[in-house]
Design a protein around this motif. Structure first.
Motif, mmCIF file in Angstrom:
data_model
loop_
_atom_site.group_PDB
_atom_site.id
_atom_site.type_symbol
_atom_site.label_atom_id
_atom_site.label_comp_id
_atom_site.label_asym_id
_atom_site.label_seq_id
_atom_site.Cartn_x
_atom_site.Cartn_y
_atom_site.Cartn_z
ATOM 1 N N UNK A 189 33.800 49.088 38.624
ATOM 2 C CA UNK A 189 35.009 48.869 37.837
ATOM 3 C C UNK A 189 35.972 50.060 37.950
ATOM 4 N N UNK A 190 36.335 50.697 36.816
ATOM 5 C CA UNK A 190 37.349 51.760 36.862
ATOM 6 C C UNK A 190 36.768 53.170 36.931
ATOM 7 N N UNK A 191 35.441 53.274 37.016
ATOM 8 C CA UNK A 191 34.815 54.605 37.010
ATOM 9 C C UNK A 191 35.373 55.549 38.072
ATOM 10 N N UNK A 192 35.567 55.117 39.314
ATOM 11 C CA UNK A 192 36.048 56.071 40.337
ATOM 12 C C UNK A 192 37.485 56.546 40.114
ATOM 13 N N UNK A 193 38.202 55.895 39.195
ATOM 14 C CA UNK A 193 39.639 56.187 39.045
ATOM 15 C C UNK A 193 39.994 56.786 37.679
ATOM 16 N N UNK A 194 38.991 56.964 36.824
ATOM 17 C CA UNK A 194 39.241 57.468 35.473
ATOM 18 C C UNK A 194 39.175 58.989 35.457
ATOM 19 N N UNK A 195 40.341 59.597 35.333
ATOM 20 C CA UNK A 195 40.405 61.061 35.307
ATOM 21 C C UNK A 195 41.081 61.582 34.038
ATOM 22 N N UNK A 196 40.941 60.825 32.957
ATOM 23 C CA UNK A 196 41.344 61.327 31.646
ATOM 24 C C UNK A 196 42.738 60.954 31.209
ATOM 25 N N UNK A 197 43.751 61.320 31.993
ATOM 26 C CA UNK A 197 45.131 61.059 31.589
ATOM 27 C C UNK A 197 45.646 59.711 32.096
ATOM 28 N N UNK A 198 45.213 59.334 33.295
ATOM 29 C CA UNK A 198 45.672 58.102 33.915
ATOM 30 C C UNK A 198 44.651 57.650 34.940
ATOM 31 N N UNK A 199 44.771 56.390 35.366
ATOM 32 C CA UNK A 199 43.989 55.936 36.510
ATOM 33 C C UNK A 199 44.630 56.536 37.748
ATOM 34 N N UNK A 248 35.933 44.218 28.710
ATOM 35 C CA UNK A 248 35.748 45.199 27.633
ATOM 36 C C UNK A 248 35.616 46.607 28.208
ATOM 37 N N UNK A 249 34.845 46.731 29.279
ATOM 38 C CA UNK A 249 34.647 48.051 29.884
ATOM 39 C C UNK A 249 35.965 48.593 30.433
ATOM 40 N N UNK A 250 36.719 47.748 31.139
ATOM 41 C CA UNK A 250 37.994 48.211 31.704
ATOM 42 C C UNK A 250 39.010 48.540 30.611
ATOM 43 N N UNK A 251 39.067 47.714 29.568
ATOM 44 C CA UNK A 251 40.021 47.969 28.495
ATOM 45 C C UNK A 251 39.628 49.188 27.668
ATOM 46 N N UNK A 252 38.348 49.443 27.559
ATOM 47 C CA UNK A 252 37.889 50.663 26.875
ATOM 48 C C UNK A 252 38.375 51.897 27.643
ATOM 49 N N UNK A 253 38.303 51.835 28.970
ATOM 50 C CA UNK A 253 38.819 52.925 29.791
ATOM 51 C C UNK A 253 40.329 53.059 29.618
ATOM 52 N N UNK A 254 41.039 51.938 29.691
ATOM 53 C CA UNK A 254 42.501 51.976 29.557
ATOM 54 C C UNK A 254 42.934 52.522 28.201
ATOM 55 N N UNK A 255 42.190 52.194 27.153
ATOM 56 C CA UNK A 255 42.578 52.628 25.803
ATOM 57 C C UNK A 255 42.567 54.142 25.655
ATOM 58 N N UNK A 256 41.756 54.827 26.473
ATOM 59 C CA UNK A 256 41.636 56.284 26.361
ATOM 60 C C UNK A 256 42.675 57.028 27.199
ATOM 61 N N UNK A 257 43.460 56.311 27.994
ATOM 62 C CA UNK A 257 44.418 56.950 28.887
ATOM 63 C C UNK A 257 45.778 57.110 28.229
ATOM 64 N N UNK A 258 46.410 58.239 28.457
ATOM 65 C CA UNK A 258 47.772 58.439 27.964
ATOM 66 C C UNK A 258 48.778 57.645 28.797
ATOM 67 N N UNK A 259 48.541 57.599 30.094
ATOM 68 C CA UNK A 259 49.431 56.866 30.992
ATOM 69 C C UNK A 259 48.702 55.646 31.527
ATOM 70 N N UNK A 260 49.232 54.484 31.229
ATOM 71 C CA UNK A 260 48.592 53.243 31.632
ATOM 72 C C UNK A 260 49.382 52.572 32.755
ATOM 73 N N UNK A 286 52.105 47.796 26.388
ATOM 74 C CA UNK A 286 52.957 47.004 27.268
ATOM 75 C C UNK A 286 53.978 46.229 26.445
ATOM 76 N N UNK A 287 55.112 45.956 27.049
ATOM 77 C CA UNK A 287 56.195 45.261 26.341
ATOM 78 C C UNK A 287 55.933 43.766 26.214
ATOM 79 N N UNK A 288 55.122 43.257 27.125
ATOM 80 C CA UNK A 288 54.904 41.809 27.146
ATOM 81 C C UNK A 288 53.494 41.518 27.648
ATOM 82 N N UNK A 289 52.826 40.605 26.956
ATOM 83 C CA UNK A 289 51.520 40.114 27.402
ATOM 84 C C UNK A 289 51.579 38.596 27.386
#
Length: 307
Positions: A189-199, A248-260, A286-289
């Motif tokens: 999933x997003x593990x290789x791209x999660x570096x704290x501030x952004x993917x 859930x796993x990907x959104x949990x990662x996204x929720x912790x990022x300042x820049x999405x 996001x402005x629209x979902x």
């Protein structure tokens, strides 16, 4: 010997025309419980005879070549046992392109073309930018390779947990001429791209995140068509008890990022999009979902867009 095995044996007799073989094959497959029996028989016929459909129509009255009868019989038996025709012929069409497929990857579905179309449409204001696009769980590479082909200026990254799937995707990229323009990452999933501030990848932030992850609930596996349940890779099918674990796993990662990412695009199973759409709205990033329906009118895709 059953009547249906007799029909299969008749398909292996010399001296029949191509059209007669098609009729017999369709009868055999229908009796074996294969949906769209005639269409499947025709696809196998084109594969075995190495013909385009227009050529086939011109050769209906020709005698079926005896040298390919063993291959023809093997293909019919495999299809009669429930194996997907795409695995038998080794190819599937997606967004106007032919992709090589094997049991290592899911077969690309027509409804996923709508996800690609939605991404291209939503990204039109940015299409001339050198965007970084990440396809998580790339499988055959259908989404990633298509996006790289449609938007040469984009940097498309394809990731997958399965080395075999990643190899299949690379081969498709090579065949379609985009291999050297793409980036390939093996990981979950997003593990290789999660570096704290952004993917990120190589310090570059991800602008578009797209994923068609496993989303079949574990309890639903037994009720699937035999073509799916018995032949397609379960690693790419099952998404936990309710099918939503990867989201859930990907959104949990996204929720912790300042820049999405500017755009997030997911494919989901029946009844799931409304749940994941609400999860995305709760992040208030996001402005629209919104939700997109597939060709059958079923809610299938969720897009979250930052204008």
């Amino acid at each position: 010997m059953t009547a249906n095995h007799t029909t299969l044996e008749r398909c292996l007799k010399e001296g029949r025309t191509i059209y007669e073989q098609l009729q017999l094959a369709a009868s055999y497959l229908q009796a074996e419980g294969v949906d769209e029996a005639r269409e499947n028989a025709e696809l196998l016929l084109l594969h075995v005879l190495k013909l385009e459909r227009a050529q086939l129509l011109l050769q209906w009255r020709d005698i079926f070549p005896s040298e390919v009868l063993p291959t023809w019989g093997e293909c019919l038996q495999r299809k009669g046992n429930g194996e997907p025709v795409q695995y038998i012929i080794g190819r599937a069409w997606f967004y106007g392109r032919s992709f090589e497929v094997s049991p290592a990857v899911l077969i690309p579905r027509p409804e996923t073309e709508l996800l690609v179309e939605a991404i291209l449409q939503q990204a039109m204001p940015w299409e001339k930018e050198a965007l970084n696009v990440l396809d998580v769980g790339t499988g055959s590479g259908a989404i990633a390779v298509t996006l790289a082909s449609e938007r040469p200026e984009w940097n498309v990254i394809a990731s997958d947990l399965s080395p075999a799937a990643l190899g299949q995707a690379k081969e498709n990229a090579r065949q379609l001429g985009v291999l050297e323009r793409m980036t390939w990452v093996e990981g979950d999933l997003l593990e290789p791209f999660n570096h704290g501030q952004a993917l990120t990848l190589h310090t570059q932030s991800i602008d578009i995140l797209v994923s068609n992850p496993p989303y079949i609930p574990q309890r639903d596996m037994e009720g699937l068509q035999r073509e799916v349940k018995d032949y397609e890779p379960h690693l790419a099918l099952v998404g936990g008890v309710d099918g939503l674990d990867p989201y859930r796993i990907m959104l949990d990662t996204l929720s912790s990022l300042k820049q999405k990412p500017r755009l997030v695009a997911f494919e989901l199973g029946i009844h799931q999009p409304v749940i994941v759409a609400e999860m995305l709205r709760e992040l208030q990033a996001w402005d629209e979902v919104h939700i997109i329906r597939d060709y059958a009118g079923i809610e299938r895709h969720v897009l979250a867009i930052k204008k």
